[in-house]
Motif scaffolding. Sequence first.
Motif, PDB file in Angstrom:
ATOM      1  N   MET A   1       0.988  -1.523  -0.081  1.00 43.30           N
ATOM      2  CA  MET A   1      -0.188   0.007  -0.080  1.00 43.30           C
ATOM      3  C   MET A   1       0.463   1.552  -0.271  1.00 43.30           C
ATOM      4  SD  MET A   1      -1.341   1.961   2.544  1.00 43.30           S
ATOM      5  CE  MET A   1      -1.396   0.563   4.383  1.00 43.30           C
ATOM      6  N   LYS A   2       0.524   2.248  -1.094  1.00 43.98           N
ATOM      7  CA  LYS A   2       1.022   3.635  -0.966  1.00 43.98           C
ATOM      8  C   LYS A   2       0.628   4.588  -0.397  1.00 43.98           C
ATOM      9  CE  LYS A   2       3.181   6.040  -4.983  1.00 43.98           C
ATOM     10  NZ  LYS A   2       2.265   6.907  -5.921  1.00 43.98           N
ATOM     11  N   LEU A   3       1.871   4.806   1.281  1.00 46.17           N
ATOM     12  CA  LEU A   3       1.625   6.016   2.066  1.00 46.17           C
ATOM     13  C   LEU A   3       1.585   7.176   1.140  1.00 46.17           C
ATOM     14  CD1 LEU A   3       3.017   4.344   5.013  1.00 46.17           C
ATOM     15  CD2 LEU A   3       0.526   4.770   4.324  1.00 46.17           C
ATOM     16  N   ARG A   4       0.665   7.598   0.669  1.00 46.76           N
ATOM     17  CA  ARG A   4       0.718   9.587   0.492  1.00 46.76           C
ATOM     18  C   ARG A   4      -0.267   9.468   0.143  1.00 46.76           C
ATOM     19  NH1 ARG A   4       4.049  12.408  -3.698  1.00 46.76           N
ATOM     20  NH2 ARG A   4       2.880  13.815  -4.707  1.00 46.76           N
ATOM     21  N   GLY A   5      -0.998  11.082   0.666  1.00 40.86           N
ATOM     22  CA  GLY A   5      -2.191  11.777   0.721  1.00 40.86           C
ATOM     23  C   GLY A   5      -2.127  12.787   2.337  1.00 40.86           C
ATOM     24  N   LEU A   6      -3.758  12.649   2.920  1.00 39.74           N
ATOM     25  CA  LEU A   6      -3.313  13.620   3.393  1.00 39.74           C
ATOM     26  C   LEU A   6      -3.491  12.402   5.159  1.00 39.74           C
ATOM     27  CD1 LEU A   6      -4.562  16.004   5.752  1.00 39.74           C
ATOM     28  CD2 LEU A   6      -7.717  15.487   4.732  1.00 39.74           C
ATOM     29  N   TYR A   7      -2.773  12.976   6.119  1.00 38.58           N
ATOM     30  CA  TYR A   7      -2.092  12.491   7.443  1.00 38.58           C
ATOM     31  C   TYR A   7      -3.421  13.427   8.722  1.00 38.58           C
ATOM     32  CZ  TYR A   7      -0.276  10.466  10.979  1.00 38.58           C
ATOM     33  OH  TYR A   7       0.311   9.276  11.584  1.00 38.58           O
ATOM     34  N   ALA A   8      -4.806  12.936   8.374  1.00 39.77           N
ATOM     35  CA  ALA A   8      -5.502  14.213   9.373  1.00 39.77           C
ATOM     36  C   ALA A   8      -4.811  13.598  10.555  1.00 39.77           C
ATOM     37  CB  ALA A   8      -6.866  13.106   8.720  1.00 39.77           C
ATOM     38  N   ILE A   9      -5.568  14.334  11.781  1.00 36.30           N
ATOM     39  CA  ILE A   9      -3.890  14.294  12.977  1.00 36.30           C
ATOM     40  C   ILE A   9      -5.364  15.088  14.214  1.00 36.30           C
ATOM     41  CG2 ILE A   9      -2.459  14.764  14.613  1.00 36.30           C
ATOM     42  CD1 ILE A   9      -0.633  14.614  13.440  1.00 36.30           C
ATOM     43  N   THR A  10      -6.034  14.393  15.029  1.00 34.49           N
ATOM     44  CA  THR A  10      -7.304  14.755  15.725  1.00 34.49           C
ATOM     45  C   THR A  10      -6.265  15.497  17.089  1.00 34.49           C
ATOM     46  OG1 THR A  10      -7.346  12.514  17.408  1.00 34.49           O
ATOM     47  CG2 THR A  10      -8.558  12.346  16.097  1.00 34.49           C
ATOM     48  N   ASP A  11      -7.649  16.210  17.451  1.00 29.88           N
ATOM     49  CA  ASP A  11      -6.943  17.393  18.649  1.00 29.88           C
ATOM     50  C   ASP A  11      -8.092  17.309  19.318  1.00 29.88           C
ATOM     51  OD1 ASP A  11      -4.580  19.178  19.641  1.00 29.88           O
ATOM     52  OD2 ASP A  11      -7.285  20.395  20.315  1.00 29.88           O
ATOM     53  N   SER A  12      -7.916  16.877  20.944  1.00 35.63           N
ATOM     54  CA  SER A  12      -9.122  17.246  21.852  1.00 35.63           C
ATOM     55  C   SER A  12      -9.541  18.051  21.663  1.00 35.63           C
ATOM     56  CB  SER A  12      -8.326  16.131  22.912  1.00 35.63           C
ATOM     57  OG  SER A  12      -7.921  14.781  22.567  1.00 35.63           O
ATOM     58  N   GLN A  13      -8.879  18.965  22.191  1.00 35.67           N
ATOM     59  CA  GLN A  13      -9.271  20.639  22.747  1.00 35.67           C
ATOM     60  C   GLN A  13     -10.337  21.222  21.400  1.00 35.67           C
ATOM     61  OE1 GLN A  13      -6.612  19.793  24.080  1.00 35.67           O
ATOM     62  NE2 GLN A  13      -7.049  19.666  25.899  1.00 35.67           N
ATOM     63  N   LEU A  14      -9.843  20.822  19.984  1.00 35.32           N
ATOM     64  CA  LEU A  14     -10.298  21.593  19.135  1.00 35.32           C
ATOM     65  C   LEU A  14     -11.485  20.561  18.613  1.00 35.32           C
ATOM     66  CD1 LEU A  14      -9.638  23.689  16.508  1.00 35.32           C
ATOM     67  CD2 LEU A  14      -8.518  21.816  15.301  1.00 35.32           C
ATOM     68  N   LEU A  15     -11.681  19.774  18.633  1.00 35.80           N
ATOM     69  CA  LEU A  15     -12.766  18.587  18.457  1.00 35.80           C
ATOM     70  C   LEU A  15     -13.657  18.644  19.644  1.00 35.80           C
ATOM     71  CD1 LEU A  15     -11.248  15.869  15.936  1.00 35.80           C
ATOM     72  CD2 LEU A  15     -12.209  18.277  15.471  1.00 35.80           C
ATOM     73  N   ALA A  16     -13.460  19.213  20.765  1.00 35.57           N
ATOM     74  CA  ALA A  16     -14.134  18.257  22.220  1.00 35.57           C
ATOM     75  C   ALA A  16     -15.924  19.178  21.533  1.00 35.57           C
ATOM     76  CB  ALA A  16     -14.265  19.493  22.750  1.00 35.57           C
ATOM     77  N   GLY A  17     -16.799  18.004  21.326  1.00 31.31           N
ATOM     78  CA  GLY A  17     -18.624  18.501  20.591  1.00 31.31           C
ATOM     79  C   GLY A  17     -18.503  18.038  19.721  1.00 31.31           C
ATOM     80  N   LYS A  18     -17.487  17.811  18.666  1.00 35.53           N
ATOM     81  CA  LYS A  18     -17.466  17.795  17.802  1.00 35.53           C
ATOM     82  C   LYS A  18     -17.259  16.382  16.437  1.00 35.53           C
ATOM     83  CE  LYS A  18     -15.482  21.698  16.555  1.00 35.53           C
ATOM     84  NZ  LYS A  18     -15.331  23.049  15.905  1.00 35.53           N
ATOM     85  N   PHE A  19     -15.904  15.785  17.367  1.00 37.24           N
ATOM     86  CA  PHE A  19     -15.602  14.895  17.421  1.00 37.24           C
ATOM     87  C   PHE A  19     -15.720  14.096  16.400  1.00 37.24           C
ATOM     88  CE2 PHE A  19     -12.378  11.070  18.337  1.00 37.24           C
ATOM     89  CZ  PHE A  19     -11.353  11.784  18.583  1.00 37.24           C
ATOM     90  N   LEU A  20     -16.509  13.301  16.276  1.00 39.70           N
ATOM     91  CA  LEU A  20     -16.748  11.920  15.612  1.00 39.70           C
ATOM     92  C   LEU A  20     -17.188  12.203  14.146  1.00 39.70           C
ATOM     93  CD1 LEU A  20     -17.992   9.113  17.309  1.00 39.70           C
ATOM     94  CD2 LEU A  20     -15.743   9.424  15.927  1.00 39.70           C
ATOM     95  N   SER A  21     -18.118  13.436  14.017  1.00 41.34           N
ATOM     96  CA  SER A  21     -18.773  14.168  13.080  1.00 41.34           C
ATOM     97  C   SER A  21     -17.620  14.979  12.270  1.00 41.34           C
ATOM     98  CB  SER A  21     -19.835  15.700  13.453  1.00 41.34           C
ATOM     99  OG  SER A  21     -18.982  16.125  13.778  1.00 41.34           O
ATOM    100  N   TYR A  22     -16.516  16.045  12.433  1.00 40.67           N
ATOM    101  CA  TYR A  22     -15.656  16.367  11.766  1.00 40.67           C
ATOM    102  C   TYR A  22     -14.445  15.495  11.267  1.00 40.67           C
ATOM    103  CZ  TYR A  22     -16.398  21.503  12.514  1.00 40.67           C
ATOM    104  OH  TYR A  22     -17.008  22.980  12.223  1.00 40.67           O
ATOM    105  N   VAL A  23     -14.120  14.641  12.291  1.00 36.23           N
ATOM    106  CA  VAL A  23     -13.698  12.888  11.801  1.00 36.23           C
ATOM    107  C   VAL A  23     -13.873  12.256  10.758  1.00 36.23           C
ATOM    108  CG1 VAL A  23     -12.377  10.916  11.956  1.00 36.23           C
ATOM    109  CG2 VAL A  23     -12.530  12.500  13.988  1.00 36.23           C
TER     110      VAL A  23
END
Length: 207
Positions: A1-23
């Motif tokens: 598998m080729k590892l190329r593309g966007l690598y999204a990283i979660t942040d608990s403070q930034l995503l508070a209250g919208k964690f799964l919907s934003y991911v």
Amino acid sequence: MKLRGLYAITDSQLLAGKFLSYVEAALEGGVTLLQYRDKSSDEARRLREAQALRNLCERYKTQLIINDDAELAARLNVGVHLGQTDGPLSPTRALLGSKAIIGSTCHAQLELAEQAVKEGASYVAFGRFFNSNTKPGAPTCSLDLLDQARQKLHLPICAIGGITLDNAAPLVAHGVDLLAVVHGLFGAESTTEVTRRARAFNELLKI
Ligand SMILES: Cc1ncc(COP(=O)(O)OP(=O)(O)O)c(N)n1
Ligand SMILES: Cc1nc(C(=O)O)sc1CCOP(=O)(O)O
Ligand SMILES: [Mg+2]
């Protein structure tokens, strides 16, 4: 598998209250790797959230990476990202097996990357390249280092630190395969905008 593309990283403070919907919005736009990054010591919450992310990633055929915690990665049978003080790489490779994705933070040091390759890393991460909201104190890294790394290393190169849609293109031009982003993706005002940004990052990498 080729590892190329966007690598999204979660942040608990930034995503508070919208964690799964934003991911999920990011996954909808296309994410090659998703890192669960939670610096708290709330083990129960970390397990719950990581399990929820693994389920989402399975639906979207995205690879989940756990930051810092090889034991949690082993428990969920997913990958791990290790910094220079997060434990040795070789035993982690032995723990997770030959197919697991293991990333290594190399700051701006080629020697660290060469060592990580020897110890079985799947990708190496350099940074930070720009001012970062998430980790303002991280050491800085230059585009020159990327040129040297691209010449010497034959595995995927990840860039991190303050990356946005406005500043990412030069990183790609200098050989980066994975754009690791927190604020430049999840700092958006809506899920629609998160999805748009994810698509646009991938467009920069033309995957
Ligand atoms: C893809 C990626 N690159 C670098 C890091 C930073 O790792 P580390 O230096 O261990 O710092 P923390 O993220 O643990 O604070 C990363 N997480 N992901
Ligand atoms: C977690 C992390 N590590 C970095 C490094 O340079 O090692 S920079 C960083 C923060 C990345 O978040 P943002 O995209 O919001 O700047
Ligand atoms: Mg770490």
